[in-house]
Scaffold this motif. Structure first.
Motif, PDB file in Angstrom:
ATOM      1  N   MET A  59     -11.102   3.122 -13.685  1.00 41.70           N
ATOM      2  CA  MET A  59     -10.327   2.368 -13.425  1.00 41.70           C
ATOM      3  C   MET A  59      -9.095   1.950 -14.491  1.00 41.70           C
ATOM      4  N   ARG A  60      -8.565   2.704 -14.983  1.00 39.64           N
ATOM      5  CA  ARG A  60      -7.455   3.023 -15.824  1.00 39.64           C
ATOM      6  C   ARG A  60      -6.391   4.463 -14.580  1.00 39.64           C
ATOM      7  N   LEU A  61      -7.508   4.997 -14.332  1.00 41.10           N
ATOM      8  CA  LEU A  61      -6.932   6.190 -13.442  1.00 41.10           C
ATOM      9  C   LEU A  61      -6.668   5.506 -12.367  1.00 41.10           C
ATOM     10  N   PHE A  62      -7.233   5.200 -11.629  1.00 39.11           N
ATOM     11  CA  PHE A  62      -7.228   4.308  -9.776  1.00 39.11           C
ATOM     12  C   PHE A  62      -5.608   3.563 -10.294  1.00 39.11           C
ATOM     13  N   GLY A  63      -5.688   2.594 -11.667  1.00 39.98           N
ATOM     14  CA  GLY A  63      -4.512   1.739 -11.596  1.00 39.98           C
ATOM     15  C   GLY A  63      -3.712   2.340 -11.897  1.00 39.98           C
ATOM     16  N   LYS A  64      -3.325   4.187 -13.169  1.00 38.68           N
ATOM     17  CA  LYS A  64      -2.367   4.528 -12.230  1.00 38.68           C
ATOM     18  C   LYS A  64      -1.535   4.919 -11.043  1.00 38.68           C
ATOM     19  N   MET A  65      -2.685   5.110 -10.875  1.00 34.85           N
ATOM     20  CA  MET A  65      -2.397   5.418  -9.155  1.00 34.85           C
ATOM     21  C   MET A  65      -1.444   5.238  -8.151  1.00 34.85           C
ATOM     22  N   LEU A  66      -2.411   2.968  -8.605  1.00 28.00           N
ATOM     23  CA  LEU A  66      -1.762   1.875  -7.797  1.00 28.00           C
ATOM     24  C   LEU A  66      -1.050   1.784  -8.629  1.00 28.00           C
ATOM     25  N   LYS A  67      -0.090   1.833  -9.452  1.00 28.91           N
ATOM     26  CA  LYS A  67       1.055   1.322  -9.995  1.00 28.91           C
ATOM     27  C   LYS A  67       2.077   0.654  -9.905  1.00 28.91           C
ATOM     28  N   GLY A  68       2.231   2.186  -9.007  1.00 29.77           N
ATOM     29  CA  GLY A  68       3.552   1.767  -8.268  1.00 29.77           C
ATOM     30  C   GLY A  68       3.907   0.990  -7.525  1.00 29.77           C
ATOM     31  N   LYS A  69       2.995   0.761  -6.355  1.00 28.57           N
ATOM     32  CA  LYS A  69       2.774   0.576  -5.387  1.00 28.57           C
ATOM     33  C   LYS A  69       2.830  -1.094  -5.650  1.00 28.57           C
ATOM     34  N   VAL A  70       2.004  -1.350  -6.419  1.00 27.54           N
ATOM     35  CA  VAL A  70       1.729  -3.384  -6.851  1.00 27.54           C
ATOM     36  C   VAL A  70       3.261  -3.571  -7.179  1.00 27.54           C
ATOM     37  N   PHE A  71       3.888  -2.572  -8.108  1.00 27.46           N
ATOM     38  CA  PHE A  71       5.094  -3.042  -9.146  1.00 27.46           C
ATOM     39  C   PHE A  71       6.220  -3.040  -8.215  1.00 27.46           C
ATOM     40  N   SER A  72       6.195  -2.231  -6.932  1.00 27.66           N
ATOM     41  CA  SER A  72       7.425  -2.031  -5.813  1.00 27.66           C
ATOM     42  C   SER A  72       7.595  -3.636  -4.834  1.00 27.66           C
ATOM     43  N   SER A  73       6.663  -3.811  -4.611  1.00 26.15           N
ATOM     44  CA  SER A  73       5.701  -5.213  -4.262  1.00 26.15           C
ATOM     45  C   SER A  73       6.513  -6.818  -4.993  1.00 26.15           C
ATOM     46  N   THR A  74       6.940  -7.324  -4.318  1.00 21.58           N
ATOM     47  CA  THR A  74       7.127  -8.685  -4.813  1.00 21.58           C
ATOM     48  C   THR A  74       5.595 -10.057  -4.704  1.00 21.58           C
ATOM     49  N   GLU A  75       4.582  -9.447  -3.589  1.00 23.03           N
ATOM     50  CA  GLU A  75       3.532 -10.324  -3.924  1.00 23.03           C
ATOM     51  C   GLU A  75       2.154  -9.454  -4.085  1.00 23.03           C
ATOM     52  N   PHE A  76       1.461 -10.170  -4.212  1.00 22.27           N
ATOM     53  CA  PHE A  76      -0.026  -9.893  -4.215  1.00 22.27           C
ATOM     54  C   PHE A  76      -0.655  -9.601  -2.641  1.00 22.27           C
ATOM     55  N   LYS A  77      -1.348  -8.960  -2.436  1.00 21.23           N
ATOM     56  CA  LYS A  77      -1.942  -9.404  -0.850  1.00 21.23           C
ATOM     57  C   LYS A  77      -3.455 -10.164  -0.982  1.00 21.23           C
ATOM     58  N   LYS A  78      -3.618 -11.153   0.071  1.00 18.54           N
ATOM     59  CA  LYS A  78      -4.135 -11.458  -0.037  1.00 18.54           C
ATOM     60  C   LYS A  78      -6.078 -11.449   0.540  1.00 18.54           C
ATOM     61  N   ASN A  79      -6.641 -11.385  -0.713  1.00 15.69           N
ATOM     62  CA  ASN A  79      -8.017 -11.258  -0.724  1.00 15.69           C
ATOM     63  C   ASN A  79      -7.975 -10.299  -2.502  1.00 15.69           C
ATOM     64  N   SER A  80      -6.958  -9.840  -2.523  1.00 16.38           N
ATOM     65  CA  SER A  80      -6.710  -8.531  -3.378  1.00 16.38           C
ATOM     66  C   SER A  80      -7.829  -8.380  -4.710  1.00 16.38           C
ATOM     67  N   PRO A  81      -8.457  -7.713  -5.567  1.00 14.70           N
ATOM     68  CA  PRO A  81      -9.773  -8.036  -5.964  1.00 14.70           C
ATOM     69  C   PRO A  81      -9.189  -8.382  -7.710  1.00 14.70           C
ATOM     70  N   THR A  82     -10.125  -8.590  -8.535  1.00 13.80           N
ATOM     71  CA  THR A  82     -10.047  -8.679  -9.714  1.00 13.80           C
ATOM     72  C   THR A  82     -10.820  -8.509 -10.476  1.00 13.80           C
ATOM     73  N   ALA A  83     -10.233  -8.754 -11.859  1.00 12.07           N
ATOM     74  CA  ALA A  83     -10.906  -7.812 -13.212  1.00 12.07           C
ATOM     75  C   ALA A  83     -12.424  -8.794 -12.804  1.00 12.07           C
ATOM     76  N   PRO A  84     -13.430  -8.307 -13.016  1.00 12.43           N
ATOM     77  CA  PRO A  84     -14.474  -9.605 -13.141  1.00 12.43           C
ATOM     78  C   PRO A  84     -14.776 -10.284 -14.235  1.00 12.43           C
ATOM     79  N   ALA A  85     -13.703  -9.950 -15.107  1.00 13.16           N
ATOM     80  CA  ALA A  85     -14.221 -11.188 -16.133  1.00 13.16           C
ATOM     81  C   ALA A  85     -13.176 -12.650 -16.135  1.00 13.16           C
TER      82      ALA A  85
END
Length: 149
Positions: A59-85
């Motif tokens: 999950m940390r590896l996957f998160g690091k790969m997505l980090k740039g994409k997420v932080f270059s955006s101004t909003e989350f996509k609808k129905n984005s996944p969330t942490a189980p907690a």
């Protein structure tokens, strides 16, 4: 986009929260308004050091790969996944949960960057204070839009 550390920006967010009612309906997704208000508190509680979270290496590896994409955006996509907690399935008192979220937003306004007790995100890894602000602000905006405010 505003800053979670700015009292003026947070007053705008709080005014949006105050437009919600127990009858507010989601425009997408499965959460009820009380679940959403509780859900929005969860990442703040993590940032405040109240809710420990762990993630596995994948999950940390996957998160690091997505980090740039997420932080270059101004909003989350609808129905984005969330942490189980952070998933909420119960029923919560609307006023109590709304006030709890507003209180947490106030902590960011009052303490600024000192509100953060960790800079390490369980999915994205190390974040700057500005990235934490962007993430919290985008998350709140996403869910307030979900409920039409």
């Amino acid at each position: 986009m505003g800053s979670i550390y700015s009292k003026a920006d947070n007053e705008i967010v709080i005014s949006r929260i105050n437009k919600l009612t127990p009858e507010s309906k989601a425009q997408w997704g499965k959460m009820t308004v009380d679940q959403m208000l509780s859900h929005c508190q969860a990442p703040m509680d993590f940032a405040f050091g109240k809710t420990p979270m762990r993630s596995n290496f994948i999950m940390r590896l996957f998160g690091k790969m997505l980090k740039g994409k997420v932080f270059s955006s101004t909003e989350f996509k609808k129905n984005s996944p969330t942490a189980p907690a952070f998933i909420r399935t119960g029923t919560y008192d609307f006023e109590e949960t709304k006030n709890g979220l507003i209180e947490r937003i106030g902590v960011f306004s009052d303490l600024g960057q000192k509100a953060l007790k960790t800079t390490k995100h369980p999915f994205f890894g190390e974040l700057t204070y500005d990235e934490w602000s962007q993430l919290q602000t985008m998350h709140l905006d996403h869910h307030l839009k979900q409920f039409g405010v």
